[in-house]
Design a protein around this motif. Structure first.
Motif, PDB file in Angstrom:
ATOM      1  N   ASN A 298      43.007  40.654  31.037  1.00  0.00           N
ATOM      2  CA  ASN A 298      41.672  41.169  30.677  1.00  0.00           C
ATOM      3  C   ASN A 298      40.721  41.068  31.867  1.00  0.00           C
ATOM      4  N   PHE A 299      41.232  41.412  33.038  1.00  0.00           N
ATOM      5  CA  PHE A 299      40.488  41.328  34.290  1.00  0.00           C
ATOM      6  C   PHE A 299      41.187  42.215  35.314  1.00  0.00           C
ATOM      7  N   VAL A 300      40.497  42.453  36.424  1.00  0.00           N
ATOM      8  CA  VAL A 300      41.127  43.119  37.561  1.00  0.00           C
ATOM      9  C   VAL A 300      40.811  42.327  38.818  1.00  0.00           C
ATOM     10  N   MET A 301      41.691  42.455  39.803  1.00  0.00           N
ATOM     11  CA  MET A 301      41.486  41.841  41.114  1.00  0.00           C
ATOM     12  C   MET A 301      41.168  42.944  42.118  1.00  0.00           C
ATOM     13  N   VAL A 302      40.074  42.750  42.863  1.00  0.00           N
ATOM     14  CA  VAL A 302      39.562  43.791  43.743  1.00  0.00           C
ATOM     15  C   VAL A 302      39.518  43.267  45.178  1.00  0.00           C
ATOM     16  N   GLU A 303      40.024  44.059  46.109  1.00  0.00           N
ATOM     17  CA  GLU A 303      39.988  43.693  47.517  1.00  0.00           C
ATOM     18  C   GLU A 303      38.675  44.192  48.118  1.00  0.00           C
ATOM     19  N   VAL A 304      37.814  43.252  48.518  1.00  0.00           N
ATOM     20  CA  VAL A 304      36.465  43.615  48.957  1.00  0.00           C
ATOM     21  C   VAL A 304      36.160  43.200  50.390  1.00  0.00           C
ATOM     22  N   GLY A 305      37.079  42.520  51.055  1.00  0.00           N
ATOM     23  CA  GLY A 305      36.861  42.112  52.437  1.00  0.00           C
ATOM     24  C   GLY A 305      36.372  40.688  52.571  1.00  0.00           C
ATOM     25  N   ASP A 306      35.223  40.377  51.988  1.00  0.00           N
ATOM     26  CA  ASP A 306      34.665  39.023  52.003  1.00  0.00           C
ATOM     27  C   ASP A 306      34.244  38.682  50.581  1.00  0.00           C
ATOM     28  N   GLY A 307      35.155  38.031  49.864  1.00  0.00           N
ATOM     29  CA  GLY A 307      34.913  37.769  48.447  1.00  0.00           C
ATOM     30  C   GLY A 307      33.689  36.919  48.192  1.00  0.00           C
ATOM     31  N   THR A 308      33.465  35.917  49.022  1.00  0.00           N
ATOM     32  CA  THR A 308      32.316  35.040  48.829  1.00  0.00           C
ATOM     33  C   THR A 308      31.004  35.796  48.988  1.00  0.00           C
ATOM     34  N   ALA A 309      30.918  36.581  50.046  1.00  0.00           N
ATOM     35  CA  ALA A 309      29.678  37.319  50.302  1.00  0.00           C
ATOM     36  C   ALA A 309      29.392  38.317  49.191  1.00  0.00           C
ATOM     37  N   VAL A 310      30.430  39.025  48.747  1.00  0.00           N
ATOM     38  CA  VAL A 310      30.240  40.022  47.689  1.00  0.00           C
ATOM     39  C   VAL A 310      29.837  39.345  46.378  1.00  0.00           C
ATOM     40  N   ASP A 323      34.758  34.764  42.777  1.00  0.00           N
ATOM     41  CA  ASP A 323      35.230  34.794  44.150  1.00  0.00           C
ATOM     42  C   ASP A 323      36.587  34.078  44.186  1.00  0.00           C
ATOM     43  N   LEU A 324      37.606  34.694  44.769  1.00  0.00           N
ATOM     44  CA  LEU A 324      38.958  34.140  44.723  1.00  0.00           C
ATOM     45  C   LEU A 324      39.328  33.310  45.944  1.00  0.00           C
ATOM     46  N   THR A 325      38.341  32.877  46.696  1.00  0.00           N
ATOM     47  CA  THR A 325      38.633  32.013  47.847  1.00  0.00           C
ATOM     48  C   THR A 325      39.346  30.743  47.417  1.00  0.00           C
ATOM     49  N   SER A 326      38.963  30.180  46.272  1.00  0.00           N
ATOM     50  CA  SER A 326      39.598  28.945  45.804  1.00  0.00           C
ATOM     51  C   SER A 326      41.057  29.152  45.426  1.00  0.00           C
ATOM     52  N   PHE A 327      41.454  30.398  45.195  1.00  0.00           N
ATOM     53  CA  PHE A 327      42.848  30.725  44.918  1.00  0.00           C
ATOM     54  C   PHE A 327      43.626  31.001  46.215  1.00  0.00           C
ATOM     55  N   GLY A 328      42.960  30.898  47.352  1.00  0.00           N
ATOM     56  CA  GLY A 328      43.608  31.245  48.610  1.00  0.00           C
ATOM     57  C   GLY A 328      43.591  32.723  48.896  1.00  0.00           C
ATOM     58  N   LEU A 329      42.680  33.461  48.237  1.00  0.00           N
ATOM     59  CA  LEU A 329      42.575  34.908  48.402  1.00  0.00           C
ATOM     60  C   LEU A 329      41.124  35.260  48.774  1.00  0.00           C
ATOM     61  N   PRO A 330      40.678  34.897  49.971  1.00  0.00           N
ATOM     62  CA  PRO A 330      39.263  35.059  50.318  1.00  0.00           C
ATOM     63  C   PRO A 330      38.797  36.499  50.422  1.00  0.00           C
ATOM     64  N   GLU A 331      39.717  37.454  50.488  1.00  0.00           N
ATOM     65  CA  GLU A 331      39.322  38.859  50.595  1.00  0.00           C
ATOM     66  C   GLU A 331      39.148  39.526  49.232  1.00  0.00           C
ATOM     67  N   TYR A 332      39.324  38.766  48.167  1.00  0.00           N
ATOM     68  CA  TYR A 332      39.355  39.359  46.828  1.00  0.00           C
ATOM     69  C   TYR A 332      38.310  38.727  45.905  1.00  0.00           C
ATOM     70  N   VAL A 333      37.964  39.491  44.880  1.00  0.00           N
ATOM     71  CA  VAL A 333      37.202  38.985  43.740  1.00  0.00           C
ATOM     72  C   VAL A 333      37.941  39.375  42.462  1.00  0.00           C
ATOM     73  N   ARG A 334      37.641  38.659  41.401  1.00  0.00           N
ATOM     74  CA  ARG A 334      38.207  38.977  40.087  1.00  0.00           C
ATOM     75  C   ARG A 334      37.064  39.306  39.140  1.00  0.00           C
ATOM     76  N   ILE A 335      37.219  40.401  38.415  1.00  0.00           N
ATOM     77  CA  ILE A 335      36.173  40.847  37.488  1.00  0.00           C
ATOM     78  C   ILE A 335      36.764  40.938  36.088  1.00  0.00           C
TER      79      ILE A 335
END
Length: 356
Positions: A298-310, A323-335
């Motif tokens: 019930n979510f999507v993962m999006v590649e945004v470049g800088d997950g924290t900033a976005v 922000d997925l940095t804590s998952f080791g995926l700093p370029e992604y966010v989950r919505i």
């Protein structure tokens, strides 16, 4: 006086609640859209809310009969015997019970990376050690080799299907192959917390002829009862009796059990939730101006470049995502899939941020 050595243990850090963020931003909670914690966009089952109200005057009683009734209903739903249903305080409680039942001190477990932090936390609580298998590649696909490339005889192997945060999933055939190619005393724990949002067959079907697979389910997502902490494991009949020796007294509250029983019968609410999630996933994949990975949750993962900033910029605009940095995926966010209005608002704001 000191606790035991906890230096290898990590803290589980949940996303901020909407009230916390509202206070920090100096805004009202209803001004914000929270799509960070994979919660139900329509709230709890109305039938569950009514059950909670009805039971409130009777919470001075222990939940023995409530446990029995919910266990029986779940056993009927999954076509298993009642002892095969291990009720728990959330899906994480079921992880603890399985670790208690299976792990000797020093036994190793194999967890996905990235993945749900509580797998390894639970193993360490029960004096286990942790190894990881990598989920990577362009599509984050989940195949037998994804797991077996990292397997080295671990006692428990955790499979998340659909997987959080990538949204990918294992086929039942892949799970069977992994079970066939791992040791006889290796337990596969298949976490189906997002199972209602995926098409296809549950790994529960493998329990018919196997004793090395357990399946986790939860009332937190499709049923909208995250705040009540109610989950369960479905385990093979051969060792189902271990539950009585490893669970806490009255593993789920009477309110949780009664609400769960009511929600279980509320097909309309679950169907509405699943339909909304399917629409939101498709809308986000079509409308977001960035790569969106296919998701069965019930979510999507999006590649945004800088997950924290976005994520930080969206937060300032009143949209809370993960922000997925804590998952080791700093370029992604989950919505998380929200209502139609929430999803459209989030997509519009995200696209604005991506173009600035």
């Amino acid at each position: 006086m000191e606790p035991r050595d906890l230096s290898d243990h990590t803290e589980y850090v949940a996303g901020q609640g909407i009230e916390e963020v509202a206070r920090e931003l100096g805004r009202e909670p209803d001004e914000l859209v929270k799509l960070a914690s994979n919660e139900n966009p329509h709230g709890p089952s109305p039938a569950a809310v009514e059950a909670i109200r009805d039971l409130a005057p009777a919470v001075h009683h222990y939940p023995k009969s409530a446990h029995t009734d919910l266990t029986a209903a779940l056993a009927e739903k999954w076509d298993v015997e009642p002892p095969q249903i291990w009720l728990s305080p959330g899906g994480d409680g079921a992880l603890d019970y399985l670790a208690r039942a299976m792990l000797e001190p020093g036994d190793a477990v194999l967890v996905p990376d990235p993945g749900f932090a509580y797998y390894e936390m639970s193993a360490r609580f029960h004096h286990g050690t942790v190894n990881r298998y990598e989920i990577d590649g362009e599509d984050f696909s989940l195949t037998p080799e994804t797991v077996l490339n990292g397997y080295d005889g671990e006692r428990i192997v955790y499979l998340t299907s659909p997987h959080n945060p990538t949204g990918s999933r294992f086929s039942v055939a892949a799970i069977r192959e992994i079970a066939d190619r791992t040791d006889e005393d290796t337990l596969l724990v298949v976490d189906e917390a997002y199972g209602e949002f995926a098409t296809g067959t549950s790994a529960r079907t493998l329990l018919t002829d196997r004793e090395d697979i357990a399946v986790l389910r939860t009332f937190s997502k499709a049923y909208g009862l995250a705040g009540l902490r109610l989950g369960y494991a479905i385990v093979p009949e051969a060792w189902a009796s271990a539950y009585a020796r490893v669970n806490t007294p009255f593993a789920a509250s009477s309110i949780a059990c009664h609400a769960g029983l009511a929600a279980l019968e509320d097909d309309r609410h679950v169907d509405r939730t699943v339909e909304t999630v399917e629409w939101a996933r498709a809308y986000m994949r079509a409308e977001i101006d960035a790569p969106v990975h296919e998701s069965h949750g019930n979510f999507v993962m999006v590649e945004v470049g800088d997950g924290t900033a976005v994520a930080d910029e969206l937060r300032e605009r009143g949209i809370i995502i993960r922000d997925l940095t804590s998952f080791g995926l700093p370029e992604y966010v989950r919505i998380t899939a929200g209502t139609e209005s929430e999803t459209k608002q989030a997509v519009s704001a995200l696209n604005e941020v991506l173009t600035t």
